[in-house]
Design a protein around this motif. Structure first.
Motif, short mmCIF file in Angstrom:
data_model
loop_
_atom_site.label_atom_id
_atom_site.label_comp_id
_atom_site.label_asym_id
_atom_site.label_seq_id
_atom_site.Cartn_x
_atom_site.Cartn_y
_atom_site.Cartn_z
N VAL A 550 0.81 -1.22 0.00
CA VAL A 550 0.00 0.00 0.00
C VAL A 550 0.84 1.26 0.00
O VAL A 550 0.35 2.33 -0.34
CB VAL A 550 -0.95 0.01 1.22
CG1 VAL A 550 -1.95 -1.12 1.13
CG2 VAL A 550 -0.16 -0.08 2.52
N GLY A 551 2.11 1.17 0.40
CA GLY A 551 2.98 2.34 0.41
C GLY A 551 2.72 3.24 1.61
O GLY A 551 1.83 3.00 2.44
N ILE A 552 3.51 4.32 1.69
CA ILE A 552 3.48 5.23 2.84
C ILE A 552 3.43 6.66 2.33
O ILE A 552 4.17 7.02 1.42
CB ILE A 552 4.73 5.03 3.74
CG1 ILE A 552 4.83 3.56 4.21
CG2 ILE A 552 4.70 5.96 4.94
CD1 ILE A 552 6.20 3.18 4.70
N ALA A 553 2.57 7.48 2.94
CA ALA A 553 2.48 8.89 2.54
C ALA A 553 3.76 9.64 2.91
O ALA A 553 4.40 9.32 3.91
CB ALA A 553 1.27 9.55 3.23
N LYS A 554 4.11 10.64 2.12
CA LYS A 554 5.35 11.40 2.36
C LYS A 554 5.36 12.01 3.75
O LYS A 554 6.38 12.01 4.42
CB LYS A 554 5.51 12.50 1.30
CG LYS A 554 6.01 12.01 -0.04
CD LYS A 554 6.25 13.18 -0.98
CE LYS A 554 6.77 12.68 -2.32
NZ LYS A 554 7.00 13.80 -3.27
N GLU A 555 4.20 12.56 4.18
CA GLU A 555 4.19 13.22 5.48
C GLU A 555 4.34 12.24 6.65
O GLU A 555 4.64 12.66 7.77
CB GLU A 555 2.90 14.04 5.66
CG GLU A 555 1.60 13.28 5.44
CD GLU A 555 1.11 13.43 4.00
OE1 GLU A 555 -0.10 13.39 3.79
OE2 GLU A 555 1.95 13.57 3.08
N PRO A 602 2.58 6.11 -1.95
CA PRO A 602 1.28 5.45 -1.78
C PRO A 602 0.84 4.73 -3.04
O PRO A 602 0.89 5.26 -4.14
CB PRO A 602 0.35 6.63 -1.45
CG PRO A 602 1.24 7.66 -0.85
CD PRO A 602 2.55 7.51 -1.55
N GLY A 603 0.43 3.46 -2.84
CA GLY A 603 -0.06 2.65 -3.95
C GLY A 603 1.02 1.97 -4.77
O GLY A 603 0.71 1.15 -5.63
N LYS A 604 2.31 2.26 -4.49
CA LYS A 604 3.39 1.68 -5.29
C LYS A 604 4.40 0.91 -4.44
O LYS A 604 5.46 0.55 -4.93
CB LYS A 604 4.11 2.78 -6.07
CG LYS A 604 3.22 3.45 -7.11
CD LYS A 604 4.01 4.44 -7.96
CE LYS A 604 3.13 5.08 -9.01
NZ LYS A 604 3.88 6.05 -9.85
N GLY A 605 4.09 0.70 -3.17
CA GLY A 605 4.96 -0.13 -2.35
C GLY A 605 6.04 0.65 -1.63
O GLY A 605 6.12 1.87 -1.71
N SER A 606 6.88 -0.09 -0.88
CA SER A 606 7.93 0.50 -0.06
C SER A 606 9.23 -0.27 -0.23
O SER A 606 9.22 -1.49 -0.50
CB SER A 606 7.53 0.51 1.42
OG SER A 606 6.29 1.16 1.60
N LEU A 607 10.35 0.43 -0.04
CA LEU A 607 11.67 -0.18 -0.08
C LEU A 607 12.42 0.23 1.17
O LEU A 607 12.66 1.41 1.41
CB LEU A 607 12.45 0.28 -1.33
CG LEU A 607 13.95 -0.08 -1.36
CD1 LEU A 607 14.15 -1.58 -1.34
CD2 LEU A 607 14.62 0.54 -2.59
#
Length: 614
Positions: A550-555, A602-607
């Motif tokens: 789901v990814g994480i918002a910048k803020e 958001p919506g593109k995953g996390s690394l």
């Protein structure tokens, strides 16, 4: 008188519009509303007068939009009077009426009004939220000028909140809309905000480009009001670039403009930039002088009564100086006549200097004693805070430890019940499994709280050994394959042919990888992938865990590794999460003298990347 004259004029305008139509026509009320929107704070009373007038006439004509127009004007009136609580109340009512009528043009106006009001009372986060809503409404309306305005406002708010990337996104969108639809709109404010965003990002050359765009345009238009801002911004950029000659040139220009415009506020701002200029150059004496000048002007602007008092004191001081000069002249004449008297006056002067020096020493000693008492008070407060923190940690440890017993008991009895489920119904079995799952989650939360609050990492003795990280990661990935398969998630890791040797603590690295893999599975939807990779460099290794979740918002990213701070992203299938895992990972990595990085959208995953020194 000015407001009364305007009122008579507009009433005449309304009367003309009414008599020009044979039938009841409400368009004159809308025309009156549009005209009143151009009033400034000097005509605040007229704004309230026409708000009431529109409300009365609309009721007579059964004009359902009249309430929205009247409520908005009443909010503007209260805002002119700086009664922001009342203004916000009227704007909320206008928003509610607009949504009842399903008139998105009035909805957008009410949302923008609320945003500006919250910005004026120093609540930029709420202002941002309302500008976002107004922006979405303008997108639905497909109105270019409204999209431009809301994009520009959002960029300004994000600058104020310290998010230059978000500010640039909306400001560049505003510029693009203005150019695409050939809007005849002044872009100076947009360029100024873009320059400020690049300034926050320390991209000095890009900031300078946009500040100079405004400077050239304002030179051409001979707009000295805006030129002052341009010179101040350009001078600030040159300070950061250490180009001190250019910086001084533009700061001097801004100071001359402030003086010529008679603006004490602008003079104060220039003094503050002078202080920064001299401080960066290492001339702290001049920096302090300009800081004092800024403080004096700024304080005077805040309190006009104080300014008046200071002026009176200055006048008295000047009068006293003149009296002193006359006295010195008389003394000089007397000295020529009576030398003995002159000697006496000299003795008195020396005595006065001695008294002055003594008083100065007393004042310095008093100030030092005051500072000493303040430091003692601060130390006492710090000690008290430390004791309270220790008590808090002790209480958490005791409560968490004591809670462990009941959870263990619940698990034991649930396991006994689950050992023979032949006599239970399907709902009873489901309830037992839920009891056992809740007990497991409770134990996990208690363990993480104890781990965080008791700082077990600091009491953990490092057990260093030689690890083949390739093989180690292969084992960890295999251990989590069953958990991933339950969600139809593929964990992909290709071990290299050559061993990657690292001397470190196997237990701590295992906990780091387990937390990252567990999180990746929780926050990744079914059918997606989790990728684990290893990069071996000369001096360090990089362990990467990447998901398609789901990814994480910048803020949220700055608070990602904070203790007890949960972000807006949620597990995809409601999996349990304590919110402590990444905080533990960060402390484990730091114990190994490493660092952890996160890249996400958001919506593109996390690394997540863990970097450990060899």
């Amino acid at each position: 008188m000015r407001g009364f004259t305007t009122a008579l004029y507009v009433l005449f305008f309304c009367f003309f519009c009414q008599t020009a139509s044979a039938q009841e026509d409400t368009s004159y009320l809308k025309a009156l509303y549009d005209r009143v929107l151009d009033f400034n704070s000097i005509k605040a009373d007229s704004v309230l007068f026409y708000a009431d007038y529109i409300d009365r006439e609309a009721k007579k004509l059964d004009f359902n939009k009249g309430a929205v127009l009247s409520l908005r004007l009443k909010g503007i009136y209260q805002e002119f009077r700086e009664e922001y609580d009342s203004a916000i109340n009227y704007y909320y009512q206008a928003l509610e009426q607009a949504r009842v009528l399903k008139k998105n043009e009035y909805e957008a106006a009410a949302l923008s009004d609320l945003a500006m009001a919250y910005n004026n009372i120093d609540q930029p986060q709420k202002a941002r939220d309302f500008f976002k809503e107004a922006f979405q409404v303008s997108i639905q309306r497909k109105e270019a000028s409204s999209i431009f305005t809301n994009s520009s406002n959002l960029g300004s708010i994000y600058n104020r909140l310290g998010y230059p990337d978000s500010a640039l996104f909306y400001l560049e969108q505003a510029e693009s809309v203005a150019q695409k639809y050939n809007l005849h709109i002044d872009l100076h404010s947009v360029y100024n905000n873009i320059g400020n965003a690049w300034f926050h990002k320390k991209q000095w050359d890009k900031a300078l480009h946009f500040f100079k765009l405004n400077y050239s345009a304002n030179i051409a238009n001979n707009d000295r009001e805006m030129l002052w801002y341009d010179c101040l911004n350009i001078g600030d950029v040159y300070i950061e670039k250490k180009n001190f000659d250019s910086a001084r040139k533009y700061i001097d220009l801004s100071f001359d403009m402030a003086k010529s415009q008679g603006s004490k506020k602008k003079e104060a701002d220039v003094h503050l930039l002078y202080s920064k200029y001299y401080s960066v150059r290492g001339d702290y004496k001049s920096a302090y002088k300009h800081f004092t000048d800024w403080h004096t002007l700024d304080t005077a602007l805040v309190n006009q009564r104080t300014l008046h008092t200071v002026a009176e004191l200055q006048e008295k001081y000047n009068l006293k100086q003149k009296e002193q000069q006359n006295k010195m002249l008389g003394l000089e004449i007397a000295r020529q006549k009576l030398e003995k008297r002159n000697i006496l006056f000299m003795a008195l002067g020396i005595a006065a200097l001695a008294v002055s020096a003594f008083i100065s020493l007393l004042l310095i000693r008093r100030k030092n004693n005051l500072l000493k008492k303040q430091n003692e008070l601060i130390q006492k407060q710090n000690g008290k805070l430390a004791r309270l923190n220790a008590e808090k940690n002790s209480l958490i440890s005791v409560v968490s430890h004591d809670l462990n017993g009941p959870f263990t008991s619940i698990k034991m009895w649930s396991q006994i019940l689950l050992s023979d489920v032949s006599n239970f119904t399907a709902d009873q079995k489901k309830a037992l499994y839920r009891i056992q799952s809740s007990a497991d989650n409770g134990e996990l939360l208690i363990r993480d709280i104890l781990y965080i609050e008791k700082e077990e990492i600091k009491h953990h003795t490092l057990n260093l050994e030689q690890l083949d990280v390739n093989a180690f990661l292969d084992d960890i990935v295999n251990m989590y394959q069953p958990q991933a398969q339950q969600k139809e998630i593929s964990i992909l890791y290709t071990a290299g042919n050559e061993p990657v040797i690292l001397i470190s603590d196997r237990h701590l690295i295992s906990r780091i990888c387990e937390n990252l893999l567990s999180n990746a599975i929780k926050f990744t939807p079914r059918g997606k992938k989790v990728l684990v990779s290893l990069l071996d460099t000369t001096d360090e290794i990089h362990i990467k865990v990447e998901d398609e979740g789901v990814g994480i918002a910048k803020e949220d990213i700055p608070y990602l590794f904070s203790k007890y701070r949960k972000i807006s992203s949620m597990p995809t299938e409601g999996e349990y999460s304590t919110g402590l895992g990444l905080s533990i990972v960060k402390r484990l990595v730091e114990e190994l003298n490493g660092k952890i990085l996160c890249e996400s959208e958001p919506g593109k995953g996390s690394l997540f990347t863990v970097i450990l020194q060899k």
